[in-house]
Design an enzyme around this catalytic site. Structure first.
Site, PDB file in Angstrom:
ATOM      1  N   SER A  70       1.227   4.078  -2.840  1.00  0.00           N
ATOM      2  CA  SER A  70       1.027   5.622  -2.763  1.00  0.00           C
ATOM      3  C   SER A  70       1.972   6.288  -3.170  1.00  0.00           C
ATOM      4  O   SER A  70       1.841   7.469  -3.987  1.00  0.00           O
ATOM      5  CB  SER A  70       0.380   6.080  -1.406  1.00  0.00           C
ATOM      6  OG  SER A  70       1.500   5.752  -0.393  1.00  0.00           O
ATOM      7  N   LEU A 100       0.866  -1.244  -0.026  1.00  0.00           N
ATOM      8  CA  LEU A 100       0.225  -0.112   0.035  1.00  0.00           C
ATOM      9  C   LEU A 100       0.828   1.222   0.156  1.00  0.00           C
ATOM     10  O   LEU A 100       0.575   2.201  -0.689  1.00  0.00           O
ATOM     11  CB  LEU A 100      -0.995  -0.005   1.172  1.00  0.00           C
ATOM     12  CG  LEU A 100      -2.215  -0.806   1.382  1.00  0.00           C
ATOM     13  CD1 LEU A 100      -3.129  -0.539   2.532  1.00  0.00           C
ATOM     14  CD2 LEU A 100      -2.897  -0.721  -0.049  1.00  0.00           C
ATOM     15  N   TYR A 101       1.837   1.020   0.671  1.00  0.00           N
ATOM     16  CA  TYR A 101       2.703   2.415   0.935  1.00  0.00           C
ATOM     17  C   TYR A 101       3.424   2.689  -0.273  1.00  0.00           C
ATOM     18  O   TYR A 101       3.352   3.775  -0.791  1.00  0.00           O
ATOM     19  CB  TYR A 101       3.589   2.251   1.809  1.00  0.00           C
ATOM     20  CG  TYR A 101       4.758   3.343   2.288  1.00  0.00           C
ATOM     21  CD1 TYR A 101       4.374   4.551   2.765  1.00  0.00           C
ATOM     22  CD2 TYR A 101       6.106   3.203   2.009  1.00  0.00           C
ATOM     23  CE1 TYR A 101       5.196   5.719   2.611  1.00  0.00           C
ATOM     24  CE2 TYR A 101       7.019   4.218   2.139  1.00  0.00           C
ATOM     25  CZ  TYR A 101       6.578   5.337   2.478  1.00  0.00           C
ATOM     26  OH  TYR A 101       7.533   6.292   2.775  1.00  0.00           O
ATOM     27  N   ASN A 102       3.842   1.686  -0.744  1.00  0.00           N
ATOM     28  CA  ASN A 102       4.701   1.728  -2.318  1.00  0.00           C
ATOM     29  C   ASN A 102       3.844   2.297  -3.418  1.00  0.00           C
ATOM     30  O   ASN A 102       4.107   3.185  -4.156  1.00  0.00           O
ATOM     31  CB  ASN A 102       5.254   0.410  -2.654  1.00  0.00           C
ATOM     32  CG  ASN A 102       6.526  -0.069  -1.959  1.00  0.00           C
ATOM     33  OD1 ASN A 102       7.037   0.858  -0.956  1.00  0.00           O
ATOM     34  ND2 ASN A 102       7.131  -0.945  -2.334  1.00  0.00           N
TER      35      ASN A 102
END
Length: 268
Positions: free
Chosen positions: A179, A175-177
């Site tokens: 975004s 998820l972080y990547n």
């Protein structure tokens, strides 16, 4: 001699914004730094203040830390204000820009440092985590860029934040990547959309940096592991990232546009 050199540098830097500076209360170029009350954001705010900027220190909840940073910058001879705003909320972002303009003058630099990093595997992530991650990391960046499109001075700078984690493909960083990949894509497009205004748009992608946010919850062994990964064999420091932002915000960075600078000690 140093004072004269600094005055010459800032005078040269003022040139693209002469009309703006005629209406600037403190005759300094103005920078907005989001998520600036602590960590990398605080280091960026301090560095830009030393470079001669008046700095709007944006924060979401850490009022005490933001006020303390303002006091520190002003004690060192700089100019700063603290402005509370949730970058995921368009009305807050409009107020951030408007309050900055009213109190400091028209902004010339926007640093989109605000962001969150919470990990979960793709199989196990919660819907709430998706919404929180994309609200702050992507919507927040979009909201500030939208305001910058009409309120940033010609000749200005937009500096977004990505991550070196994109190149590592670590489990639980999906998820972080995702975004931050969106932020990199938006950076390249926005650089072209601002054609004709001499505004550069770039992103900085740090590797592991020794901040409270990064160190919390990690064992000494985990910290040593991350420190051993770059060829330079150490964690980054907030000042390392602030130096890259200073370059992009300053006159020497004026020919860098639509790029992502990976400030990670050679990790990836």
């Amino acid at each position: 001699m140093i004072a004269r050199a600094n005055s010459f540098m800032m005078a040269a830097y003022f040139e693209p914004w002469t009309d703006t500076l005629m209406n600037t209360p403190n005759s300094r170029p103005v920078a907005i730094v989001t998520g600036a009350s602590r960590g990398i954001g605080a280091a960026i705010a301090e560095r830009l203040a030393k470079d001669g900027f008046a700095v709007a220190i944006n924060y979401a909840s850490s009022a005490g830390a933001a006020d303390a940073l303002v006091a520190k910058i002003e004690a060192d001879g700089g100019r700063a204000i603290a402005v509370r705003a949730n970058v995921a909320q368009p009305a807050d972002v409009r107020r951030l820009f408007d309050e900055t303009a009213a109190r400091l003058g028209q902004p010339q630099v926007l640093v989109n440092n605000a962001g969150i990093m919470k990990t979960a595997t793709i199989a196990d992530f919660a819907d709430a985590l998706y919404e929180e991650t994309f609200d702050i990391n992507v919507r927040g960046t979009l909201n500030t860029m939208r305001e910058a499109a009409s309120k940033l001075a010609n000749g200005g700078r937009v500096i977004n934040f990505s991550t070196t984690a994109l190149a590592l493909n670590l489990p639980a960083y999906g998820l972080y990547n995702a975004s931050k990949a969106a932020v990199e894509a938006l950076t390249r497009v926005f650089a072209k959309e601002l054609r004709g205004r001499s505004i550069t748009v770039n992103a900085v992608a740090p590797g592991p940096v020794a901040t409270e946010l990064f160190l919390n919850g990690k064992t000494d062994e985990q910290v040593r592991h991350f420190a051993s990964l770059p060829p330079l064999q150490r964690l980054g420091e907030p000042a390392d990232i602030a130096g890259v932002v200073s370059f992009l915000a300053g006159p020497d960075g004026g020919w860098v546009n639509g790029q992502t600078l990976r400030a990670n000690g050679g990790l990836a």
